[in-house]
Design a protein around this motif. Structure first.
Motif, PDB file in Angstrom:
ATOM      1  N   THR A  52       8.853  -2.987   4.284  1.00 24.49           N
ATOM      2  CA  THR A  52       8.337  -2.352   5.500  1.00 24.49           C
ATOM      3  C   THR A  52       6.938  -1.807   5.191  1.00 24.49           C
ATOM      4  N   PRO A  53       6.151  -1.488   6.226  1.00 24.28           N
ATOM      5  CA  PRO A  53       4.826  -0.904   5.969  1.00 24.28           C
ATOM      6  C   PRO A  53       4.914   0.313   5.047  1.00 24.28           C
ATOM      7  N   GLU A  54       5.910   1.157   5.261  1.00 27.33           N
ATOM      8  CA  GLU A  54       6.058   2.363   4.422  1.00 27.33           C
ATOM      9  C   GLU A  54       6.282   1.985   2.969  1.00 27.33           C
ATOM     10  N   GLU A  55       6.961   0.873   2.754  1.00 25.81           N
ATOM     11  CA  GLU A  55       7.215   0.447   1.381  1.00 25.81           C
ATOM     12  C   GLU A  55       5.988  -0.218   0.744  1.00 25.81           C
ATOM     13  N   LEU A  56       5.111  -0.757   1.593  1.00 28.81           N
ATOM     14  CA  LEU A  56       3.916  -1.425   1.058  1.00 28.81           C
ATOM     15  C   LEU A  56       2.827  -0.417   0.696  1.00 28.81           C
ATOM     16  N   ILE A  57       2.753   0.646   1.476  1.00 22.76           N
ATOM     17  CA  ILE A  57       1.656   1.608   1.296  1.00 22.76           C
ATOM     18  C   ILE A  57       1.517   2.111  -0.149  1.00 22.76           C
ATOM     19  N   PRO A  58       2.612   2.525  -0.809  1.00 23.23           N
ATOM     20  CA  PRO A  58       2.436   3.024  -2.182  1.00 23.23           C
ATOM     21  C   PRO A  58       2.074   1.946  -3.205  1.00 23.23           C
ATOM     22  N   LEU A  59       2.182   0.680  -2.835  1.00 23.93           N
ATOM     23  CA  LEU A  59       1.943  -0.380  -3.825  1.00 23.93           C
ATOM     24  C   LEU A  59       0.452  -0.675  -4.019  1.00 23.93           C
ATOM     25  N   PHE A  60      -0.370  -0.296  -3.036  1.00 23.96           N
ATOM     26  CA  PHE A  60      -1.797  -0.646  -3.117  1.00 23.96           C
ATOM     27  C   PHE A  60      -2.658   0.563  -2.796  1.00 23.96           C
ATOM     28  N   ARG A  61      -3.862   0.545  -3.322  1.00 23.40           N
ATOM     29  CA  ARG A  61      -4.751   1.688  -3.099  1.00 23.40           C
ATOM     30  C   ARG A  61      -5.134   1.792  -1.614  1.00 23.40           C
ATOM     31  N   THR A  62      -5.475   0.645  -0.997  1.00 27.18           N
ATOM     32  CA  THR A  62      -5.910   0.702   0.405  1.00 27.18           C
ATOM     33  C   THR A  62      -5.039  -0.182   1.298  1.00 27.18           C
ATOM     34  N   VAL A  63      -4.286   0.465   2.152  1.00 27.08           N
ATOM     35  CA  VAL A  63      -3.460  -0.257   3.117  1.00 27.08           C
ATOM     36  C   VAL A  63      -3.793   0.318   4.493  1.00 27.08           C
ATOM     37  N   ILE A  64      -4.327  -0.535   5.378  1.00 30.47           N
ATOM     38  CA  ILE A  64      -4.752  -0.045   6.694  1.00 30.47           C
ATOM     39  C   ILE A  64      -3.667  -0.385   7.724  1.00 30.47           C
ATOM     40  N   PRO A  65      -3.232   0.609   8.474  1.00 33.07           N
ATOM     41  CA  PRO A  65      -2.167   0.347   9.461  1.00 33.07           C
ATOM     42  C   PRO A  65      -2.716  -0.336  10.708  1.00 33.07           C
ATOM     43  N   THR A  66      -3.074  -1.618  10.590  1.00 31.45           N
ATOM     44  CA  THR A  66      -3.767  -2.314  11.682  1.00 31.45           C
ATOM     45  C   THR A  66      -2.866  -2.566  12.889  1.00 31.45           C
ATOM     46  N   GLY A  67      -1.591  -2.780  12.654  1.00 33.47           N
ATOM     47  CA  GLY A  67      -0.700  -3.052  13.793  1.00 33.47           C
ATOM     48  C   GLY A  67       0.697  -2.562  13.475  1.00 33.47           C
ATOM     49  N   ILE A  68       0.736  -1.303  13.102  1.00 36.89           N
ATOM     50  CA  ILE A  68       1.978  -0.758  12.552  1.00 36.89           C
ATOM     51  C   ILE A  68       3.147  -0.915  13.529  1.00 36.89           C
ATOM     52  N   LYS A  69       2.817  -0.898  14.835  1.00 39.43           N
ATOM     53  CA  LYS A  69       3.850  -1.074  15.878  1.00 39.43           C
ATOM     54  C   LYS A  69       4.608  -2.388  15.686  1.00 39.43           C
ATOM     55  N   HIS A  70       3.857  -3.412  15.273  1.00 39.62           N
ATOM     56  CA  HIS A  70       4.467  -4.728  15.071  1.00 39.62           C
ATOM     57  C   HIS A  70       4.768  -4.963  13.596  1.00 39.62           C
ATOM     58  N   GLY A  71       4.718  -3.915  12.825  1.00 37.89           N
ATOM     59  CA  GLY A  71       5.028  -4.058  11.395  1.00 37.89           C
ATOM     60  C   GLY A  71       3.903  -4.712  10.592  1.00 37.89           C
ATOM     61  N   THR A  72       2.674  -4.634  11.107  1.00 40.48           N
ATOM     62  CA  THR A  72       1.558  -5.280  10.387  1.00 40.48           C
ATOM     63  C   THR A  72       0.637  -4.250   9.739  1.00 40.48           C
ATOM     64  N   VAL A  73       0.338  -4.477   8.474  1.00 43.24           N
ATOM     65  CA  VAL A  73      -0.679  -3.677   7.799  1.00 43.24           C
ATOM     66  C   VAL A  73      -1.679  -4.638   7.155  1.00 43.24           C
ATOM     67  N   THR A  74      -2.882  -4.123   6.889  1.00 39.43           N
ATOM     68  CA  THR A  74      -3.848  -4.949   6.175  1.00 39.43           C
ATOM     69  C   THR A  74      -4.031  -4.364   4.781  1.00 39.43           C
ATOM     70  N   ILE A  75      -3.712  -5.178   3.790  1.00 39.31           N
ATOM     71  CA  ILE A  75      -3.896  -4.741   2.409  1.00 39.31           C
ATOM     72  C   ILE A  75      -5.308  -5.144   1.998  1.00 39.31           C
ATOM     73  N   LEU A  76      -6.070  -4.161   1.522  1.00 42.14           N
ATOM     74  CA  LEU A  76      -7.409  -4.477   0.999  1.00 42.14           C
ATOM     75  C   LEU A  76      -7.286  -4.565  -0.504  1.00 42.14           C
ATOM     76  N   TYR A  77      -7.652  -5.686  -1.042  1.00 43.39           N
ATOM     77  CA  TYR A  77      -7.482  -5.853  -2.482  1.00 43.39           C
ATOM     78  C   TYR A  77      -8.618  -6.712  -3.025  1.00 43.39           C
ATOM     79  N   LYS A  78      -9.357  -6.167  -3.983  1.00 42.36           N
ATOM     80  CA  LYS A  78     -10.500  -6.865  -4.578  1.00 42.36           C
ATOM     81  C   LYS A  78     -11.414  -7.460  -3.513  1.00 42.36           C
TER      82      LYS A  78
END
Ligand code: ATP
Ligand code: MG
Length: 454
Positions: A52-78
């Motif tokens: 889930t988005p909540e579970e992804l957030i702690p895994l990466f430094r930058t996680v943007i809640p772009t469409g949290i309503k639909h379960g979508t986040v944007t992971i920024l990585y390198k």
């Protein structure tokens, strides 16, 4: 399941590994899979996961809640973006948090089943290099077909935007629409009325940035989408033009749009809409000639309405309508330097290249072949030469400002605006007048003679 050959970027593999090591599944889905199957490099990456988005957030430094309503986040990585969506499945998730592999696959299959077209319902496990393709997406990619997944009518009834998405994929990929899918598009085109303009705009932006917007617009015309979404463009169909024109206004407009480089969306929109006022202002003279008097003004107005309807930012709308308003210039070598300066002032230095791009495209789409480039080249040279004289072209380049005029007894407010405008026009005509005393005298005379009595 089939093996694929593709060398995934390191950043993608690292994001994938981090999610998998945390105990979740993760697959590449969406456009990236299509591109890989087409043997092209993906431009962006969509991921599907059971985290889930909540579970992804702690895994990466930058996680943007772009469409949290639909379960979508944007992971920024390198420096890269990974749009990551939690599996969407009907019914509850399994009780076990980390079920066996077979069950994982069930969740993925359920997620893929809810996707719109067969070519969009494939997934890749990038570690194993496995393609999961339960609905024949790869076959349809080979056949270059856009086919709704399941019953097309039902799928379009669930979400009418899919009708426009079919058009978008056709324009982007140059694929044909499968017959039953197209029949359902025609039957349900009117339901696009109920879709928010923001969602429509997002798809329209992709159509406009594709290699062939004209493919999309022809398809919209054929399926009855055009009069629903863009009645102003539909009105251009069959409106014949004379002179050098070989196409009707609609065909001319969409070809003009294609002829502008896709990297320049504002000019593409201007190209698409520069003549939409023609059906409104069309008149036939007693001699039987069709004329479109001052169509650029009506076109700019209608284009503005359309772009506002689509919720484009005001700055974008202004850029587009400005280009449309000025697309009817006719350069001739007899233009004086003052005329060239007035032209630059009217169009704005920063818009000249865009306007010329529009003009070139307009030329292509008029006769269907490369236009004579001489007049534009000459105008460019003339502009370069007047710019080199560094003659003032804007109010702030005048040798006087509002304070100077105020001290000379001219009241602030609209009167001052009119005086400054007059001074600029005088200086555009004759740059040697741009001298403080001269302008002050000119200003006082103008004010006394023309404005004070009003
Ligand atoms: P692009 O390369 O332009 O991003 P895409 O196929 O990735 O194309 P997106 O809009 O990013 O398109 O959507 C990602 C995926 O999500 C799609 O491939 C599709 O599987 C699914 N999807 C998106 N919108 C819908 C929708 N309205 N209905 C069903 N599935 C959808
Ligand atoms: Mg995508």
């Amino acid at each position: 399941m089939a093996r694929i050959r593709y060398s995934f970027p390191k950043a993608l593999l690292e994001v994938h590994a981090r999610i998998v090591q945390a105990g979740y599944q993760c697959y590449v889905v969406g456009g990236a899979v299509r591109s890989i199957v087409l043997k092209k490099d993906p431009t962006d990456w969509d991921l599907a996961t059971d985290a889930t988005p909540e579970e992804l957030i702690p895994l990466f430094r930058t996680v943007i809640p772009t469409g949290i309503k639909h379960g979508t986040v944007t992971i920024l990585y390198k420096g890269q973006k990974f749009e990551t969506t939690t599996f969407r499945i009907e019914g509850p998730y399994s009780d076990a948090r980390h079920p066996d592999h077979v069950h994982y696959t069930k969740e993925l299959l359920a997620d893929l089943k809810r996707r719109d077209f067969t070519i969009n319902a494939m997934a890749i496990d990038p570690m194993e290099k496995l393609l999961i393709d339960p609905y024949g997406g790869r076959e349809d990619v080979k056949k270059r077909l856009i086919r709704a997944l399941g019953d097309p009518k039902e799928r379009f009834q669930e979400d009418a935007l899919r009708i426009l998405r079919a058009v978008r994929f056709s324009a982007q990929l140059g694929f044909t629409i499968e017959e039953q899918t197209k029949t359902a598009m025609k039957a349900l085109a009117h339901t696009l009325n109920g879709v928010s303009f923001e969602r429509i705009r997002d798809e329209m932006e992709k159509i406009m940035a594709s290699d062939g917007p004209s493919i999309g617009f022809k398809l919209m015309s054929e399926t009855g989408i055009l009069p629903i979404l863009f009645p102003e463009l539909a009105a251009c169909i069959g409106v014949e033009q004379k002179g050098a024109h070989v196409f009707d206004v609609f065909t001319h407009s969409i070809l003009c749009c294609d002829a502008v480089p896709k990297e320049n969306p504002a000019v593409r929109w201007a190209a698409l809409l520069h003549d939409i006022g023609k059906p409104v202002v069309k008149t036939v003279t007693p001699e039987g000639e069709t004329v479109f008097h001052r169509h650029e003004q009506t076109s700019a107005q209608l284009a503005g309405n359309m772009l506002r309807r689509l919720r484009f930012p005001q700055s974008f709308e202004k850029r587009v309508t400005h280009l449309i308003l000025h697309h009817m210039f006719h350069y001739e070598d007899s233009w004086t330097d003052a005329a060239v300066r007035r032209f630059v002032r009217k169009v704005g230095k920063e818009n000249l290249e865009d306007l010329f791009t529009l003009r070139e495209a307009d030329g292509w789409a008029t006769a269907g072949h490369r236009p004579d480039s001489k007049p534009l080249t000459r105008l460019r040279e003339r502009i370069a030469s007047v710019l080199a004289q560094s003659a003032p072209l804007s109010l702030k380049e005048l040798a006087v400002n509002g304070n100077d005029l105020s001290e000379a007894g001219i009241p602030k407010g609209p009167v001052m605006g009119a005086v400054l405008q007059f001074l600029l026009e005088s200086v555009l005509e004759d740059p040697s007048m741009n001298e403080k005393q001269t302008l002050l005298t000119l200003a006082k005379n103008f004010y006394q003679a023309r404005l004070k009595t009003e």
